[in-house]
Design a protein around this motif. Structure first.
Motif, PDB file in Angstrom:
ATOM      1  N   ILE A  98     -21.056   2.715   8.703  1.00  0.00           N
ATOM      2  CA  ILE A  98     -19.989   3.212   8.249  1.00  0.00           C
ATOM      3  C   ILE A  98     -18.944   3.136   9.247  1.00  0.00           C
ATOM      4  O   ILE A  98     -19.249   3.803  10.370  1.00  0.00           O
ATOM      5  CB  ILE A  98     -20.407   4.532   7.693  1.00  0.00           C
ATOM      6  N   TYR A  99     -17.693   2.725   8.761  1.00  0.00           N
ATOM      7  CA  TYR A  99     -16.442   2.725   9.601  1.00  0.00           C
ATOM      8  C   TYR A  99     -15.317   3.586   9.069  1.00  0.00           C
ATOM      9  O   TYR A  99     -15.269   3.338   7.928  1.00  0.00           O
ATOM     10  CB  TYR A  99     -16.057   1.513  10.078  1.00  0.00           C
ATOM     11  N   PRO A 100     -14.553   4.430  10.010  1.00  0.00           N
ATOM     12  CA  PRO A 100     -13.526   4.865   9.300  1.00  0.00           C
ATOM     13  C   PRO A 100     -12.221   3.986   9.345  1.00  0.00           C
ATOM     14  O   PRO A 100     -12.449   3.059  10.014  1.00  0.00           O
ATOM     15  CB  PRO A 100     -13.044   5.923  10.322  1.00  0.00           C
ATOM     16  N   VAL A 101     -11.418   4.049   8.258  1.00  0.00           N
ATOM     17  CA  VAL A 101     -10.344   3.350   7.837  1.00  0.00           C
ATOM     18  C   VAL A 101      -9.210   3.598   8.828  1.00  0.00           C
ATOM     19  O   VAL A 101      -8.812   4.793   8.799  1.00  0.00           O
ATOM     20  CB  VAL A 101      -9.799   3.421   6.483  1.00  0.00           C
ATOM     21  N   GLU A 102      -8.982   2.795   9.655  1.00  0.00           N
ATOM     22  CA  GLU A 102      -7.965   3.048  10.707  1.00  0.00           C
ATOM     23  C   GLU A 102      -6.915   2.224  11.039  1.00  0.00           C
ATOM     24  O   GLU A 102      -5.769   2.607  11.763  1.00  0.00           O
ATOM     25  CB  GLU A 102      -8.675   3.208  12.239  1.00  0.00           C
ATOM     26  N   SER A 103      -6.999   1.097  10.295  1.00  0.00           N
ATOM     27  CA  SER A 103      -5.829   0.092  10.636  1.00  0.00           C
ATOM     28  C   SER A 103      -5.332  -0.482   8.992  1.00  0.00           C
ATOM     29  O   SER A 103      -6.165  -0.209   7.986  1.00  0.00           O
ATOM     30  CB  SER A 103      -6.490  -1.193  11.221  1.00  0.00           C
ATOM     31  N   LEU A 104      -4.415  -1.194   9.082  1.00  0.00           N
ATOM     32  CA  LEU A 104      -3.627  -1.668   7.757  1.00  0.00           C
ATOM     33  C   LEU A 104      -4.730  -2.752   7.218  1.00  0.00           C
ATOM     34  O   LEU A 104      -4.886  -2.841   5.928  1.00  0.00           O
ATOM     35  CB  LEU A 104      -2.389  -2.559   8.045  1.00  0.00           C
ATOM     36  N   ARG A 105      -5.446  -3.419   8.057  1.00  0.00           N
ATOM     37  CA  ARG A 105      -6.388  -4.343   7.530  1.00  0.00           C
ATOM     38  C   ARG A 105      -7.772  -3.589   7.022  1.00  0.00           C
ATOM     39  O   ARG A 105      -8.198  -4.103   5.862  1.00  0.00           O
ATOM     40  CB  ARG A 105      -6.864  -5.355   8.732  1.00  0.00           C
ATOM     41  N   ASP A 106      -8.083  -2.488   7.445  1.00  0.00           N
ATOM     42  CA  ASP A 106      -8.998  -1.974   6.807  1.00  0.00           C
ATOM     43  C   ASP A 106      -8.677  -1.075   5.582  1.00  0.00           C
ATOM     44  O   ASP A 106      -9.261  -1.182   4.667  1.00  0.00           O
ATOM     45  CB  ASP A 106      -9.397  -0.532   7.830  1.00  0.00           C
ATOM     46  N   ARG A 120      -6.495  -2.437   3.492  1.00  0.00           N
ATOM     47  CA  ARG A 120      -6.341  -3.738   2.373  1.00  0.00           C
ATOM     48  C   ARG A 120      -7.635  -3.789   2.137  1.00  0.00           C
ATOM     49  O   ARG A 120      -8.078  -4.124   1.041  1.00  0.00           O
ATOM     50  CB  ARG A 120      -5.700  -4.851   3.431  1.00  0.00           C
ATOM     51  N   ASP A 121      -8.819  -3.895   3.017  1.00  0.00           N
ATOM     52  CA  ASP A 121     -10.248  -3.961   2.452  1.00  0.00           C
ATOM     53  C   ASP A 121     -10.741  -3.044   1.657  1.00  0.00           C
ATOM     54  O   ASP A 121     -11.504  -3.300   0.749  1.00  0.00           O
ATOM     55  CB  ASP A 121     -11.172  -4.151   3.618  1.00  0.00           C
ATOM     56  N   PHE A 122     -10.135  -1.684   1.954  1.00  0.00           N
ATOM     57  CA  PHE A 122     -10.618  -0.610   1.254  1.00  0.00           C
ATOM     58  C   PHE A 122     -10.061  -0.642  -0.316  1.00  0.00           C
ATOM     59  O   PHE A 122     -10.747  -0.616  -1.141  1.00  0.00           O
ATOM     60  CB  PHE A 122      -9.999   0.805   1.864  1.00  0.00           C
ATOM     61  N   ILE A 123      -8.879  -1.175  -0.390  1.00  0.00           N
ATOM     62  CA  ILE A 123      -8.204  -1.337  -1.584  1.00  0.00           C
ATOM     63  C   ILE A 123      -8.826  -2.538  -2.503  1.00  0.00           C
ATOM     64  O   ILE A 123      -8.925  -2.304  -3.669  1.00  0.00           O
ATOM     65  CB  ILE A 123      -6.706  -1.506  -1.523  1.00  0.00           C
ATOM     66  N   LYS A 124      -9.212  -3.763  -1.816  1.00  0.00           N
ATOM     67  CA  LYS A 124      -9.553  -4.898  -2.400  1.00  0.00           C
ATOM     68  C   LYS A 124     -10.917  -4.806  -2.834  1.00  0.00           C
ATOM     69  O   LYS A 124     -11.536  -5.583  -3.671  1.00  0.00           O
ATOM     70  CB  LYS A 124      -9.290  -6.035  -1.741  1.00  0.00           C
ATOM     71  N   LEU A 125     -11.784  -3.866  -2.408  1.00  0.00           N
ATOM     72  CA  LEU A 125     -13.162  -4.017  -2.559  1.00  0.00           C
ATOM     73  C   LEU A 125     -13.501  -3.803  -3.821  1.00  0.00           C
ATOM     74  O   LEU A 125     -14.337  -4.731  -4.466  1.00  0.00           O
ATOM     75  CB  LEU A 125     -13.971  -2.797  -2.060  1.00  0.00           C
ATOM     76  N   PRO A 126     -13.107  -2.935  -4.732  1.00  0.00           N
ATOM     77  CA  PRO A 126     -13.332  -2.946  -6.211  1.00  0.00           C
ATOM     78  C   PRO A 126     -13.131  -4.166  -7.236  1.00  0.00           C
ATOM     79  O   PRO A 126     -13.872  -4.605  -7.735  1.00  0.00           O
ATOM     80  CB  PRO A 126     -12.620  -1.817  -6.876  1.00  0.00           C
ATOM     81  N   GLN A 150      -3.073   1.523  -6.874  1.00  0.00           N
ATOM     82  CA  GLN A 150      -4.232   1.993  -5.868  1.00  0.00           C
ATOM     83  C   GLN A 150      -3.601   2.170  -4.495  1.00  0.00           C
ATOM     84  O   GLN A 150      -3.991   2.872  -3.897  1.00  0.00           O
ATOM     85  CB  GLN A 150      -5.274   0.540  -5.706  1.00  0.00           C
ATOM     86  N   ARG A 151      -2.580   1.608  -4.066  1.00  0.00           N
ATOM     87  CA  ARG A 151      -2.121   1.648  -2.782  1.00  0.00           C
ATOM     88  C   ARG A 151      -1.324   2.991  -2.566  1.00  0.00           C
ATOM     89  O   ARG A 151      -1.572   3.835  -1.717  1.00  0.00           O
ATOM     90  CB  ARG A 151      -1.000   0.538  -2.084  1.00  0.00           C
ATOM     91  N   LYS A 152      -0.681   3.403  -3.605  1.00  0.00           N
ATOM     92  CA  LYS A 152       0.075   4.616  -3.622  1.00  0.00           C
ATOM     93  C   LYS A 152      -0.789   5.853  -3.884  1.00  0.00           C
ATOM     94  O   LYS A 152      -0.572   7.019  -3.359  1.00  0.00           O
ATOM     95  CB  LYS A 152       0.856   4.483  -5.156  1.00  0.00           C
TER      96      LYS A 152
END
Length: 81
Positions: free
Chosen positions: A10-18, A20-26, A44-46
């Protein structure tokens, strides 16, 4: 023999890439599900944006990614109001 040990971390979301990965997973997990109606990505971003979501102004939040062998396989959003 089934092995229950894996390389999941498990990694904390710390970057823009993270993020993006968080948003696109579903969208990746449910893309083959014919009854899933994907939400608008912009919405989702909002939802997770400090500037766009007033709730986030008065709470503490941390987003996490679950990765296995470098591939995102899960996500967690933790909020304390």
């Amino acid at each position: 023999m089934i092995s229950y040990l894996s390389d999941m971390r498990i990694y904390p979301v710390e970057s823009l890439r993270d993020m993006r990965d968080f948003i696109k997973l579903p969208y990746e997990l449910y893309c083959q599900d014919e009854v899933w109606t994907p939400p608008l990505r912009n919405e989702q971003r909002k939802q997770f944006s400090l500037s766009a979501n007033p709730f986030l102004e008065h709470c503490t939040r941390q987003l996490f990614l679950l990765k296995e062998k470098g591939k995102v396989i899960g996500r967690i959003a933790a909020f304390v109001d």
